[in-house]
Design an enzyme around this catalytic site. Structure first.
Site, mmCIF file in Angstrom:
data_model
loop_
_atom_site.group_PDB
_atom_site.id
_atom_site.type_symbol
_atom_site.label_atom_id
_atom_site.label_comp_id
_atom_site.label_asym_id
_atom_site.label_seq_id
_atom_site.Cartn_x
_atom_site.Cartn_y
_atom_site.Cartn_z
ATOM 1 N N ASP A 229 0.834 -1.200 0.000
ATOM 2 C CA ASP A 229 0.000 0.000 0.000
ATOM 3 C C ASP A 229 0.873 1.255 0.000
ATOM 4 O OD1 ASP A 229 -2.758 1.109 0.371
ATOM 5 O OD2 ASP A 229 -1.866 1.909 2.208
ATOM 6 N N GLU A 297 15.261 -14.574 -0.083
ATOM 7 C CA GLU A 297 15.697 -15.647 0.805
ATOM 8 C C GLU A 297 14.786 -16.870 0.698
ATOM 9 O OE1 GLU A 297 15.602 -14.030 4.708
ATOM 10 O OE2 GLU A 297 17.060 -12.439 4.287
#
Length: 582
Positions: A229, A297
């Site tokens: 957002d 990751e």
């Protein structure tokens, strides 16, 4: 309307090359992603507010529709001052929507159905009810707790004036003064949105650390990515200087362009001297590189999708460079009126801008913040972004024209290379709910402007699933947090399922053909010879012709795969799009 039947049309075979994407094949580059607004999707508890168990129950309908992923607007703990975009705990589910176990069940069911799940994250601001902010209020000025947010001393003899002249997106001042522990008037805090949504201070490493932990919390649970957002926010110009938007500027500091009816006011113009000091600052890109490192990751192509109201497109492309975010909503495309010349221009500009950084364009026509395109494309007066539609709005749309254009616009969009987003209910042809009673409206924009702007409630009304059920099948009790229009029975999913010519079946056919022809990974070649009111292009073996004018046009030779409205033999009527195979 032609959907699953095919026919052959004799005519013009000419074409000329224009542009191509030439990008990789990760899932997000071509995905069609369905936005679920949890409050309004499906209500399992019967309290009138949609929830996670309701979503879980209806996920099969989305798999049947043919989308690739689901994006959920916020479901976190929140006082719901801004429908969940005021987050009080980023790592828990609000009881309105269920529990973390309910989330895990929903995520598991989605993955069983082959649907990826993207969740919203709101890093520009938290709720004023968040523990971080409550601790800041209890602490003294200059404390580490206050440094989490943008607290400042006021101006004037006794600090009685706000630190600068910034205005809130929702109307009114962007600063609120607090009462200190001793009961005296104290510092002011910044809130670019509602006063219940204090802005976090992203110059503070502590804030960075907290959000890295939030990302890992949800990634560890198995989410496939985040829609971010206000991804053009968070970083402010040092010193927080005064800023006065140009005359006619938008609620987020942009300038209003001169566009044809149906266009929207951009929330930001991020080029030149009119860039507000609180939007689109260069420092945001360091944040996105940091977040990208976290996502990298994890296995499985987890993604970041930016809600960034940034212009021009060449500037927006900075958000999706190879080491930053994966997608950015193409609001320039959303704001484009139903005019062929404007559509061709924005498509060309979009493909060029995003391809220059190795990213796909992410096409979109509707979401929870804008007037639904089944209404917006037929508005005959200016309707700035965020103002919404109500019974006293000028230029109210003709619903027949609006739906016809919306179907045509969607058929055009879903044939473009790249990714696309669908907002819940648009596959049913839902229009904006215009005649909501004043007392039912809940958007902060409506409240903070004293009814001057209707806001976004009209696109957030709960969905109709079953024509003859309570609340049209939204739940079993008939309760609904926003009233559903009485004539929405004809839009219900059970009425449209399997009905030839229905908007639902049009979407299902478009999505099936898009997948079968690998259009998301395709390329675009313009097809000339149709005149200024027609958009025509080839993507692989599919030729797309969209008539945005008032005059029927002759179609080229080809097998009709799908048309957004009934064809007249070899003639394409106005406000109609057809897919052909030469």
């Amino acid at each position: 309307m032609t959907t699953e039947t095919t026919s052959t049309i004799e005519g013009r075979p000419d074409a000329s090359p224009a542009t191509t994407t030439g990008l990789g094949r990760e899932w997000w580059r071509s995905a069609v992603i369905y936005q679920v607004y949890p409050r309004s999707f499906a209500d399992g508890s019967g309290d009138g507010i949609g929830d996670l168990p309701g979503i879980t129950e209806r996920l099969g309908d989305l798999a049947e529709l043919g989308v690739d992923a689901v994006w959920l607007s916020p479901f976190y703990r929140s006082p719901q001052k801004d429908a969940g975009y005021d987050v009080a705990d980023y790592c828990d589910v609000d009881p309105l929507f269920g529990t973390l176990d309910d989330f895990d069940r929903m995520l598991g069911r989605a993955h069983e159905l082959g649907l990826r799940v993207i969740v919203d994250i709101v890093p520009n601001h938290s709720s004023s009810a968040h523990r971080w902010f409550q601790e800041a209020l209890a602490a003294a000025p200059g404390s580490p707790e206050r440094a989490r947010y943008l607290f400042r001393d006021g101006r004037g003899e006794n600090g009685e004036l706000p630190p600068n002249n910034w205005e809130s997106v929702f109307g009114g001042p962007a600063w609120t003064r607090v009462e200190e522990a001793d009961g005296t008037p104290g510092q002011w805090y910044l809130h670019l949105f509602d006063s219940s949504q204090p802005d976090l201070d992203w110059t503070n490493p502590w804030v960075h650390e907290q959000f890295r932990d939030v990302l890992r919390f949800w990634l560890d649970r198995g989410v496939d990515g985040f829609r971010v957002d206000v991804a053009h926010g968070m970083v402010k110009v040092p010193g927080l200087p005064d800023y006065t938007p140009p005359e006619g500027g938008g609620s987020m500091g942009g300038s209003t362009p001169t566009l044809d009816a149906g266009a929207l006011e951009p929330e930001i113009s991020a080029s030149g001297p009119d860039t507000p000091p609180y939007w689109a600052q260069e420092g945001v890109h360091e944040i996105w590189r940091e977040w990208r490192d976290v996502l990298d990751e994890y296995e499985g192509d987890r993604i970041l999708a930016a809600e960034a109201w940034v212009e021009p497109l060449a500037r927006l492309a900075d958000w999706v460079r190879a080491d930053e975010m994966h997608q950015a909503f193409n609001f320039s495309y959303l704001e484009t009126p139903w005019k062929a010349t404007a559509i061709r221009r924005v498509v060309d500009d979009s493909i060029a801008a995003f391809a220059s950084v190795g990213a796909p364009s992410t096409w979109v026509l509707s979401n929870h913040d804008v007037v639904r395109h089944a209404s917006r494309l037929a508005i005959t007066a200016e309707n700035p972004q965020g103002h919404g539609l109500g019974p006293k709005s000028p230029g109210l749309p003709d619903p027949v024209v609006g739906l016809r254009r919306a179907r045509a616009a969607t058929a055009l969009m879903l044939a473009l290379p790249g990714s696309a987003y669908i907002y819940q209910g648009e596959e049913l042809g839902l229009p904006e709910a215009i005649d909501l009673p004043d007392e039912a409206r809940q958007d902060p924009t409506w409240i903070r402007t004293g009814g001057e702007r209707y806001g976004r409630d009209g696109c957030r009304v709960p969905l109709p699933w079953e024509a003859d059920a309570p609340a049209f099948g939204f739940n079993a009790t008939g309760a609904s947090w926003l009233p559903q229009p009485s004539d929405w029975a004809s839009f219900a999913r059970d009425v449209q399922r399997g009905a030839p010519g229905s908007t639902l079946e049009l979407y299902r056919t478009l999505l099936a053909l898009r997948a079968a022809n690998d259009l998301g990974h395709g390329s675009l070649d313009w097809v000339p010879g149709f005149g200024p009111d027609v958009v025509a292009f080839r993507n692989g073996e599919v030729t797309v012709v969209a008539n945005a004018g008032d005059t029927p046009v002759e179609l080229p030779a080809g097998e009709v795969l799908v048309a957004s409205s009934d064809l007249d033999g070899a003639v394409l009527p106005p406000d109609t799009t057809v897919w052909l195979r030469a």
